[in-house]
Each structure stands twice: as structure tokens, then as C-alpha cells.
Write an enzyme that holds these catalytic residues in place. Structure first.
Site, short mmCIF file in Angstrom:
data_model
loop_
_atom_site.label_atom_id
_atom_site.label_comp_id
_atom_site.label_asym_id
_atom_site.label_seq_id
_atom_site.Cartn_x
_atom_site.Cartn_y
_atom_site.Cartn_z
N GLN A 45 0.79 -1.22 0.00
CA GLN A 45 0.00 0.00 0.00
C GLN A 45 0.83 1.28 0.00
O GLN A 45 0.30 2.34 -0.32
CB GLN A 45 -0.94 -0.02 1.20
CG GLN A 45 -1.99 -1.12 1.11
CD GLN A 45 -2.85 -1.22 2.35
OE1 GLN A 45 -2.45 -1.84 3.33
NE2 GLN A 45 -4.03 -0.62 2.32
N ARG A 102 4.29 0.85 12.52
CA ARG A 102 3.94 -0.51 12.15
C ARG A 102 3.91 -0.60 10.61
O ARG A 102 3.15 0.12 9.96
CB ARG A 102 2.58 -0.91 12.73
CG ARG A 102 2.11 -2.29 12.29
CD ARG A 102 0.79 -2.66 12.96
NE ARG A 102 0.26 -3.90 12.40
CZ ARG A 102 -0.78 -3.99 11.58
NH1 ARG A 102 -1.41 -2.89 11.20
NH2 ARG A 102 -1.18 -5.17 11.14
N HIS A 146 1.04 -9.32 5.13
CA HIS A 146 -0.10 -8.42 4.99
C HIS A 146 -0.72 -8.63 3.61
O HIS A 146 -0.75 -7.74 2.77
CB HIS A 146 0.34 -6.96 5.19
CG HIS A 146 -0.79 -6.02 5.50
ND1 HIS A 146 -0.88 -5.31 6.67
CD2 HIS A 146 -1.89 -5.68 4.77
CE1 HIS A 146 -1.97 -4.56 6.65
NE2 HIS A 146 -2.60 -4.77 5.50
N ASN A 191 -1.52 -10.38 9.29
CA ASN A 191 -2.47 -9.28 9.47
C ASN A 191 -3.88 -9.73 9.08
O ASN A 191 -4.08 -10.28 7.99
CB ASN A 191 -2.07 -8.08 8.60
CG ASN A 191 -3.08 -6.95 8.70
OD1 ASN A 191 -3.11 -6.21 9.67
ND2 ASN A 191 -3.94 -6.81 7.68
N GLU A 192 -4.83 -9.49 9.97
CA GLU A 192 -6.25 -9.76 9.70
C GLU A 192 -6.46 -11.10 9.00
O GLU A 192 -7.06 -11.18 7.93
CB GLU A 192 -6.85 -8.63 8.87
CG GLU A 192 -6.98 -7.33 9.63
CD GLU A 192 -7.70 -6.24 8.84
OE1 GLU A 192 -8.14 -6.50 7.70
OE2 GLU A 192 -7.81 -5.12 9.37
N ASN A 333 -7.45 -4.82 14.95
CA ASN A 333 -7.82 -3.70 14.11
C ASN A 333 -9.31 -3.45 14.31
O ASN A 333 -10.10 -4.39 14.25
CB ASN A 333 -7.54 -4.01 12.63
CG ASN A 333 -6.07 -4.28 12.36
OD1 ASN A 333 -5.22 -4.07 13.22
ND2 ASN A 333 -5.76 -4.74 11.16
N TYR A 335 -12.65 -0.72 13.49
CA TYR A 335 -13.18 0.44 12.80
C TYR A 335 -14.66 0.68 13.12
O TYR A 335 -15.08 1.81 13.31
CB TYR A 335 -13.01 0.28 11.29
CG TYR A 335 -11.56 0.28 10.85
CD1 TYR A 335 -10.88 1.48 10.63
CD2 TYR A 335 -10.88 -0.91 10.68
CE1 TYR A 335 -9.56 1.48 10.24
CE2 TYR A 335 -9.54 -0.92 10.29
CZ TYR A 335 -8.89 0.28 10.07
OH TYR A 335 -7.57 0.28 9.70
N GLU A 402 -4.72 -1.03 14.36
CA GLU A 402 -5.33 -0.13 13.39
C GLU A 402 -6.61 0.43 13.98
O GLU A 402 -7.41 -0.30 14.56
CB GLU A 402 -5.67 -0.85 12.08
CG GLU A 402 -4.48 -1.32 11.28
CD GLU A 402 -4.89 -1.98 9.96
OE1 GLU A 402 -6.03 -1.73 9.49
OE2 GLU A 402 -4.09 -2.75 9.41
N TRP A 445 -4.48 3.99 11.79
CA TRP A 445 -4.45 3.68 10.37
C TRP A 445 -5.04 4.89 9.66
O TRP A 445 -6.17 5.25 9.89
CB TRP A 445 -5.29 2.44 10.03
CG TRP A 445 -5.17 2.11 8.57
CD1 TRP A 445 -5.97 2.57 7.55
CD2 TRP A 445 -4.18 1.28 7.96
NE1 TRP A 445 -5.53 2.08 6.35
CE2 TRP A 445 -4.45 1.28 6.57
CE3 TRP A 445 -3.10 0.55 8.44
CZ2 TRP A 445 -3.66 0.57 5.66
CZ3 TRP A 445 -2.33 -0.16 7.55
CH2 TRP A 445 -2.61 -0.16 6.17
#
Length: 523
Positions: A45, A102, A146, A191-192, A333, A335, A402, A445
């Protein structure tokens, strides 16, 4: 709910305009001395340089170049060009006052074919980045995976659906521990993992875009009924294998920690009926217990065994023992949250997939003031989740890896709602610490606007705006970056303390928008 206020002043001086931001109420020094505040990104990213210096494609490259499942345009070929601009970015991090950064390592940059020879240019890049961070007093927190598996391994044996991945991931982790572990103390293996398994192998909107037909994402291959469970099983075994390697070979000298990361949600029963209350717990078991039960107890949740049946892989006794205790910390993470309604009818579907096995209806949790593209600010749901995890699994270290709010790329640099979002959630972390939770750090994030997996360059989460029309990809601070910096530098004791923005820097992306102004009433 933990609340605080913040005040903004704009001063017009002779010959120039200088803007200031001040914060009242939330203080960095109220948090434990060991607590770290940082920001996050990931390799694909931000790095760019997709075909430079020996790097080979990953499944994310292939996914992006195939059209991102027709959701949006763009790719990470250039992204934010952190590969070439890492020194500039680290300097910005240091000026902001970050304790930690991170980031993830691109497996296909370090070991282009996924196994075999190390790419020396890739090794040099990550050594340079880590050294630059440390020279500025910033802790590197590194994620090994990731979502960017080397395409070579996907082509050779199917990647994560094949248990051969455990061996290759462990060898890759060995290289990272050996080469960087003298300076990196915080490692996250995956990650996730839960979202990667769901989105990449059930629904098909994430790389490598596997799903059963028919699907709106037109996957060319996959089996939504079995692959999410196979992928999760192999990710768990790969994590446990890498953790054992680290404990046996490196930990005594390097004194680091190995964790796993999950995307978490608050699960709120739609009604107070027993059916919806049980459904909310079932959703948590499927989303989070799917991983945490094996990592803590050595096996999958009983409700998953019941609903999934023979499609759910089983652990041998030695694998179960390997998994238990392999997670040194949990990275979460967070949101937004969901309302959960019981929906047993999906259990009657032939060839059920992961979502049908859960037997629930999920609706995004909103509030009256939530705009269409915004996340509601409901930190109490995060607090409730952390309470629930402690009650079920006991006390273990947590890093909030995140947390952030999305906006549209053409929004103002005066991201007031993001400031409010961060202010509320960071404040809620202080409440959780005071209530005895072992939370070790908080990461926004994202550090800057990145190539977002669900929106490309159309949606942004960054503290810094990236001007894609500028050949230099100029980084511009948003209001949220100034607020975060003020907080990190303990400039919150007096409401008149201020920090100066870059002189004469534009405050707005669209300077013709007269509705955008820093001169606003206190919130």
C-alpha cells in the site's frame, strides 16, 4: 463514554497566514510510560517500486492489475513511493512524535520466489528503513504477512490452501528474525487473518480472489464452502511454527514478542431476545474465536464444529499443543460494529459457505449523525469487545494495530471528524487501561493516504495527504496529524498551547470550498 474537547484558533499575521491547533483534556502523560503510540501502513500500500531491484509480483499485484474485482481502479506500482522516500517519511514521523511505526515486509521483495535466494536489494531496503526508524527513536513493529503472498507460491501449489505454505512461511520468518531481529522486538505473523480468509476465499473481493460461482466478483476458481477453513487452518499452523522457531532459536538473544492480528468488530444484538443475544456470541465465535480458540485453547469453537461439520479441518494433538501459548500478544484492528440478528434459515442452504455457516444477519451499526461514507464513533463497542475477550480468554497483551476513519480523497485537509474519531477512541483506551486491561499500544491507520484495498486511492485514512498529481507525491499534514502530534508531545496541558502549521501551506484540497474553515466553534 469518555469525552473531551478541543479548541482551534486561527491567527492572521501581517504578510502571512499561520494556523494553530490546540487540544484540551486528553494528555499523553496520563498513559503508562511503556505504552506506545504509532501509526500503521503495509508494504504493497505504500512502497511502490513494484518491479524494481529484484522484487517479483505478489497476489496483490495480480489482483490489482486484474482490476481489483471491478470495485475501483489503480494499483500499488508506485503507491506512496516509500521505497524511495522512506527517509522523508521517517523524519515526518519523528517530528510528529510517534513512538512506533507498524509496517509490513514484502515477502516477494525479500525472497522474490517465496523460497530460495534472498534478494540483497530488498534486504538492504528493510535494513535501511529499520535503522532509520531506530536512529529517530521510533520502534519498528513488523508484520510478516499483509496479504501479499509471492505469486510464485500461488502458482506452484495454491498458496495458503496448501499445507506446504507452513514450511515456506517458517523459512521466510527465519530470514526476517535472523536479519532484523536484533533491532525488531515486535513481530506480527499475519495481518487480519480472518478477513483474508473470508474476503480472499469465500466472498472473493480480496486477493487471490477465490470464490464459488455464482458470485458478483466473477472468481475464476475457488470453493467457498471449504477454502476459508483450509486457509485459516494453514495460517494458524504457519503462525505457530514461526513462533516455535523464534522461541527456540532467537528469543533468548533478541527478547522479542510474536503476535497475531485480527480485524475485530463490536457485535450488538439487534434485539434483547435470547435468539439475537446468542447469535451475537455466535458471530464473535466465527469471526474471532475461529482464531483465538485455537491460539488459546488449542481447538476451534464448539459452535463452529457443529455448524461446519467435516468441512472444518482438525488439529492433531501435537498441533494443538503447538498452537496453545504461541500468541505473545493479540493485534486488533477496529473500525466499526455490527447489529446481529439470528438467521437459522441459512443452515438449510446446500453447499453452505462460511457466512451461511454463521447463521446470522449482520447490519452495520450506525448512529443518527453517521454520514453515508463515515464510521460511527462508538468506542463503547470497542470497550465491550475487549471486556468480552478478557472474560472468555483471560488476560493477554493487546496492541490496537489499526483504528481510523475513512474520508473521500477530495475532502478537506481539515478532517475534523477524523480528529473527533481519534480523540474519542484514544480516550476510550485510557478508560480500558484504568479498568485493568493489558493494552500495550495504539496505532492510527494510516500514517498517510495509501492504496486502500477496498477503495484504491478513492478513499483515504491518512494523517498525511498524498498529492497524486504532484510528481514528488508531496505529503501534506491534515488537521488530524496536527492534533495527534500535539497530543503525542504533551501539548495538552493548557488550552492555549499551540503548534504551528507549515507556513503558508494550503489548508484545503479544494480551496474554493468556502464551507471549509479552521475558524470553528469548539466541539
Amino acid at each position: 463514554m469518555w469525552k473531551t474537547s478541543f479548541v482551534v484558533l486561527q491567527l492572521l499575521l501581517l504578510g502571512s497566514s499561520v494556523s494553530f491547533i490546540v487540544v484540551d483534556g486528553l494528555r499523553r502523560d496520563e498513559y503508562p510510560p511503556h505504552f506506545v503510540f504509532g501509526a500503521s501502513t503495509s508494504a504493497y500500500q505504500v512502497e511502490g517500486a513494484a518491479d524494481e531491484d529484484g522484487r517479483k509480483p505478489s497476489i496483490w499485484d495480480s489482483f490489482a492489475h486484474a482490476g481489483n474485482a471491478n470495485m475501483y481502479e489503480g494499483n500499488g506500482d508506485i503507491a506512496c513511493d516509500q521505497y524511495h522516500k522512506y527517509k522523508e517519511d521517517v523524519e515526518l514521523m519523528a517530528k510528529m512524535g510517534l513512538d512506533a511505526y507498524r509496517f509490513s515486509i514484502s515477502w516477494s521483495r525479500l525472497i522474490p520466489d517465496g523460497k530460495g535466494p534472498i534478494n540483497q536489494k530488498g534486504l538492504q531496503y528493510y535494513n535501511n528503513l529499520i535503522n532509520e526508524l531506530i536512529s529517530h527513536g521510533i520502534q519498528p513493529h513488523v508484520t510478516l504477512y499483509h496479504w501479499d503472498l509471492p505469486q510464485t507460491l500461488e502458482d506452484e501449489y495454491g498458496g495458503w490452501i496448501n499445507q506446504k505454505i507452513v514450511r515456506d512461511f517458517t523459512a521466510y520468518a527465519d530470514v526476517c528474525f535472523r536479519e532484523f531481529g536484533d533491532r525488531v522486538k515486535h513481530w506480527t505473523t499475519v495481518n487480519e487473518g480472518n478477513v483474508f480468509a473470508q474476503g480472499g476465499y469465500d466472498i472473493g473481493f480480496l486477493p487471490p480472489q477465490h470464490c464459488s460461482s455464482p458470485s458478483i466478483f466473477n472468481c475464476s476458481k475457488g470453493n467457498s464452502s471449504t477454502e476459508p477453513y483450509l486457509v485459516t487452518h494453514n495460517m494458524l499452523l504457519a503462525h505457530a511454527s514461526a513462533a516455535r522457531l523464534y522461541r527456540n532459536k532467537y528469543q533468548d538473544k533478541q527478547h522479542g514478542f510474536i503476535g497475531f492480528n485480527l480485524l475485530t468488530y463490536g457485535f450488538v444484538p439487534l434485539t434483547n431476545t435470547s435468539e439475537d443475544i446468542i447469535a451475537a456470541q455466535r458471530a464473535q465465535d466465527f469471526f474471532l474465536g475461529w482464531y483465538l480458540n485455537p491460539l488459546i485453547f488449542g481447538d476451534y469453537p464448539e459452535i463452529m464444529k457443529k455448524n461446519v461439520g467435516s468441512r472444518l479441518p482438525t488439529f492433531t494433538k501435537s498441533e494443538s499443543n503447538l498452537l496453545k501459548g504461541s500468541m505473545g500478544f493479540l493485534g486488533i484492528n477496529f473500525y466499526f460494529s455490527f447489529y446481529v440478528k439470528d438467521n437459522p434459515k441459512t443452515l438449510n442452504i446446500k453447499d453452505r459457505d462460511y457466512l451461511a455457516d454463521m447463521a446470522v444477519e449482520l447490519t452495520a451499526y450506525t448512529t443518527n449523525d453517521t454520514a453515508t461514507e463515515e464510521f460511527p464513533i462508538v468506542p463503547w463497542t470497542l470497550q465491550g469487545l475487549v471486556d468480552s475477550l478478557k472474560n472468555i480468554y483471560g488476560d493477554f497483551p493487546i496492541y490496537i494495530h489499526e483504528n481510523g476513519m475513512q474520508t473521500h480523497r477530495n475532502s478537506s485537509l481539515e478532517d475534523w471528524k477524523r480528529v473527533n474519531y481519534l480523540n474519542e477512541y484514544i480516550g476510550s483506551v485510557l478508560d480500558m487501561l484504568r479498568n485493568g486491561h493489558d493494552i500495550r499500544g495504539y496505532f492510527v491507520w494510516s500514517f498517510m493516504d495509501v492504496f486502500e484495498l477496498l477503495g484504491g486511492f478513492e478513499t483515504t485514512y491518512g494523517l498525511y495527504y498524498i498529492d497524486l498529481k504532484d510528481p514528488t507525491l508531496r505529503r501534506q499534514p491534515k488537521l488530524s496529524s496536527l492534533w495527534y502530534s500535539n497530543f503525542l508531545n504533551n501539548r495538552t496541558m493548557d488550552p492555549m498551547v499551540a503548534i504551528q502549521m507549515e507556513k503558508n501551506s494550503p489548508l484545503l484540497i479544494n480551496n474554493n470550498n468556502k464551507n471549509n474553515s479552521l475558524l470553528r466553534n469548539a466541539i
